[in-house]
Motif scaffolding. Structure first.
Motif, PDB file in Angstrom:
ATOM      1  N   ALA A 104     -17.045   4.245  58.726  1.00  0.00           N
ATOM      2  CA  ALA A 104     -17.943   3.561  57.997  1.00  0.00           C
ATOM      3  C   ALA A 104     -18.562   4.188  56.795  1.00  0.00           C
ATOM      4  N   ASP A 105     -18.628   5.319  56.681  1.00  0.00           N
ATOM      5  CA  ASP A 105     -19.230   6.042  55.452  1.00  0.00           C
ATOM      6  C   ASP A 105     -18.205   6.443  54.337  1.00  0.00           C
ATOM      7  N   GLY A 106     -16.945   6.092  54.632  1.00  0.00           N
ATOM      8  CA  GLY A 106     -16.016   6.562  53.638  1.00  0.00           C
ATOM      9  C   GLY A 106     -15.792   5.623  52.663  1.00  0.00           C
ATOM     10  N   VAL A 107     -17.028   5.573  51.785  1.00  0.00           N
ATOM     11  CA  VAL A 107     -16.687   4.483  50.556  1.00  0.00           C
ATOM     12  C   VAL A 107     -17.384   5.126  49.274  1.00  0.00           C
ATOM     13  N   VAL A 108     -17.129   4.906  48.121  1.00  0.00           N
ATOM     14  CA  VAL A 108     -17.572   5.373  46.967  1.00  0.00           C
ATOM     15  C   VAL A 108     -18.015   4.062  46.040  1.00  0.00           C
ATOM     16  N   ASP A 109     -19.125   4.373  45.679  1.00  0.00           N
ATOM     17  CA  ASP A 109     -19.788   3.320  44.576  1.00  0.00           C
ATOM     18  C   ASP A 109     -19.240   3.757  43.341  1.00  0.00           C
ATOM     19  N   LEU A 110     -18.719   2.781  42.439  1.00  0.00           N
ATOM     20  CA  LEU A 110     -18.356   3.124  40.996  1.00  0.00           C
ATOM     21  C   LEU A 110     -19.109   2.267  40.229  1.00  0.00           C
ATOM     22  N   HIS A 111     -19.580   3.218  39.108  1.00  0.00           N
ATOM     23  CA  HIS A 111     -20.478   2.433  38.153  1.00  0.00           C
ATOM     24  C   HIS A 111     -19.656   2.635  36.787  1.00  0.00           C
ATOM     25  N   LEU A 112     -19.136   1.512  36.160  1.00  0.00           N
ATOM     26  CA  LEU A 112     -18.210   1.763  35.085  1.00  0.00           C
ATOM     27  C   LEU A 112     -18.571   1.235  33.687  1.00  0.00           C
ATOM     28  N   PRO A 113     -18.370   1.740  32.708  1.00  0.00           N
ATOM     29  CA  PRO A 113     -19.072   1.579  31.433  1.00  0.00           C
ATOM     30  C   PRO A 113     -17.983   0.448  30.666  1.00  0.00           C
ATOM     31  N   ALA A 114     -18.406  -0.044  29.787  1.00  0.00           N
ATOM     32  CA  ALA A 114     -17.459  -1.196  28.920  1.00  0.00           C
ATOM     33  C   ALA A 114     -16.669  -0.042  28.103  1.00  0.00           C
ATOM     34  N   PRO A 142     -12.177   0.819  26.925  1.00  0.00           N
ATOM     35  CA  PRO A 142     -11.027   1.214  27.666  1.00  0.00           C
ATOM     36  C   PRO A 142     -10.868   2.815  28.169  1.00  0.00           C
ATOM     37  N   GLY A 143     -11.764   3.492  27.438  1.00  0.00           N
ATOM     38  CA  GLY A 143     -11.697   4.809  28.110  1.00  0.00           C
ATOM     39  C   GLY A 143     -10.783   5.749  27.340  1.00  0.00           C
ATOM     40  N   PRO A 144     -10.390   6.867  27.734  1.00  0.00           N
ATOM     41  CA  PRO A 144     -10.755   7.622  28.754  1.00  0.00           C
ATOM     42  C   PRO A 144     -12.196   7.974  28.777  1.00  0.00           C
ATOM     43  N   HIS A 145     -12.899   7.598  29.821  1.00  0.00           N
ATOM     44  CA  HIS A 145     -14.281   7.965  29.792  1.00  0.00           C
ATOM     45  C   HIS A 145     -14.670   9.354  30.710  1.00  0.00           C
ATOM     46  N   PRO A 146     -15.722  10.077  30.191  1.00  0.00           N
ATOM     47  CA  PRO A 146     -16.084  11.388  31.257  1.00  0.00           C
ATOM     48  C   PRO A 146     -16.387  10.678  32.407  1.00  0.00           C
ATOM     49  N   LEU A 147     -16.181  11.571  33.674  1.00  0.00           N
ATOM     50  CA  LEU A 147     -16.376  11.041  35.103  1.00  0.00           C
ATOM     51  C   LEU A 147     -17.501  11.989  35.419  1.00  0.00           C
ATOM     52  N   VAL A 148     -18.545  11.581  35.915  1.00  0.00           N
ATOM     53  CA  VAL A 148     -19.772  12.114  36.789  1.00  0.00           C
ATOM     54  C   VAL A 148     -19.644  11.780  38.160  1.00  0.00           C
ATOM     55  N   VAL A 149     -19.460  12.557  39.111  1.00  0.00           N
ATOM     56  CA  VAL A 149     -19.520  12.294  40.507  1.00  0.00           C
ATOM     57  C   VAL A 149     -20.812  12.897  41.058  1.00  0.00           C
ATOM     58  N   LEU A 196     -26.586   6.606  33.278  1.00  0.00           N
ATOM     59  CA  LEU A 196     -25.399   7.262  32.854  1.00  0.00           C
ATOM     60  C   LEU A 196     -24.393   6.465  32.143  1.00  0.00           C
ATOM     61  N   VAL A 197     -24.414   5.304  32.862  1.00  0.00           N
ATOM     62  CA  VAL A 197     -23.347   4.359  32.283  1.00  0.00           C
ATOM     63  C   VAL A 197     -23.564   3.967  31.169  1.00  0.00           C
ATOM     64  N   THR A 198     -24.832   3.840  30.565  1.00  0.00           N
ATOM     65  CA  THR A 198     -25.051   3.262  29.261  1.00  0.00           C
ATOM     66  C   THR A 198     -24.576   4.351  28.063  1.00  0.00           C
ATOM     67  N   ALA A 199     -24.404   5.805  28.616  1.00  0.00           N
ATOM     68  CA  ALA A 199     -23.836   6.603  27.827  1.00  0.00           C
ATOM     69  C   ALA A 199     -22.256   6.760  27.752  1.00  0.00           C
ATOM     70  N   GLY A 200     -21.667   5.597  28.520  1.00  0.00           N
ATOM     71  CA  GLY A 200     -20.288   5.560  28.255  1.00  0.00           C
ATOM     72  C   GLY A 200     -19.576   6.538  29.506  1.00  0.00           C
ATOM     73  N   VAL A 201     -20.267   6.681  30.396  1.00  0.00           N
ATOM     74  CA  VAL A 201     -19.733   7.494  31.636  1.00  0.00           C
ATOM     75  C   VAL A 201     -19.396   6.699  32.950  1.00  0.00           C
ATOM     76  N   VAL A 202     -18.331   7.309  33.390  1.00  0.00           N
ATOM     77  CA  VAL A 202     -17.747   6.549  34.802  1.00  0.00           C
ATOM     78  C   VAL A 202     -18.614   7.281  35.780  1.00  0.00           C
TER      79      VAL A 202
END
Length: 268
Positions: free
Chosen positions: A39-49, A51-58, A81-87
């Motif tokens: 049940a807990d095996g999920v990841v929320d993804l917040h995506l910038p506008a 094409p990228g590539p974008h930096p990734l913050v986990v 953070l998404v507003t700064a172009g980060v995934v």
């Protein structure tokens, strides 16, 4: 086969606005993907506008590894953070009081991190640098994670539980370290040896930059935890902030610009 998507409208936003970042309303993630079949095996993804590539913050949430706390309270941080172009990827993990405890909690963090490249690729999301951050118990988990896998560019631990033996001795979180690991350091020394960043950080990739940001007025996880880590490992940079425990994850706080610069790769 592409990643398994979980409908975002099945993951409820926090219902009411609040001054507390723990239950402040924020936008839903742009996608939720599954890395494991529990049940807990999920990841929320917040995506910038764009094409990228974008930096990734986990980012890994805190809450003393307890079932009562989940990834939703990180949504204000993620949306900023998404507003700064980060995934931004926010994995969930099994927690104490549910199906978690050690090593399951650590296993989930490791599995989610290892699954992310394929999950993002399956959605056509291109990323570049990798920053891993976590708050409180999540700070413990990211410091542990960097001791397990190479190739992370930057770790930014926010008010982390960095010394599990001291956390147990001091009773942090009403015995949260003992609940996670199954007892005291005397009872289960092998569990502490396997999970404690204070002991393990020496094996981290030497190319990874490690910063700890910690409030000097933190009465949940004392700043002495950060200093103990830096005393043991000279590579750790500690930035002391004039704040308590939760301001470091609150985009509305006075210290957030400093935290944000560190997460985006600038000087704290």
């Amino acid at each position: 086969m592409g990643p398994t998507l979980v409908r975002t409208d099945t993951v409820s936003p926090v219902a009411q606005p609040s001054d507390s970042v723990l239950d402040r309303a924020a936008a839903l993630p742009d996608a939720v993907v599954r890395y494991a079949d529990h049940a807990d095996g999920v990841v929320d993804l917040h995506l910038p506008a764009g094409p990228g590539p974008h930096p990734l913050v986990v980012t890994l949430h805190g809450g003393f590894w307890k079932q009562a706390y989940d990834r939703r309270h990180q949504r204000p941080l993620a949306r900023d953070l998404v507003t700064a172009g980060v995934v931004v990827a926010a994995p969930e993990y099994r927690r104490v009081g549910g199906a978690g405890g050690w090593p399951m909690t650590g296993d989930d963090v490791l599995a989610a991190f290892r699954a992310l490249p394929a999950l993002l690729d399956g959605l056509g999301v291109a990323t570049s640098s990798v920053t891993v951050t976590g708050h409180s118990a999540g700070g413990h988990l990211v410091l542990w994670l960097v001791s397990q896998v190479p190739g992370i560019d930057r770790v930014v631990a926010l008010a982390p539980v960095a010394d599990l033996a001291a956390a147990a001795r001091d009773g942090l979180g009403d015995g949260a370290a003992q609940a996670l690991l199954g007892g005291s350091p005397t009872d289960v020394p092998d569990a502490y040896a396997a999970a404690d960043p204070l002991r393990l950080l020496g094996s981290a990739d030497p190319g990874t930059h490690i910063t700890v940001l910690h409030g000097t007025s933190d009465d949940v996880v004392p700043v002495g935890q950060a200093h103990a880590l830096a005393d043991r490992h000279a590579r750790v940079e500690v930035v002391a902030l004039d704040c308590g425990h939760f301001e470091v994850i609150d985009p509305g706080s006075a210290v957030w610009p400093t935290v944000r610069r560190s997460l985006l790769g600038g000087a704290p």
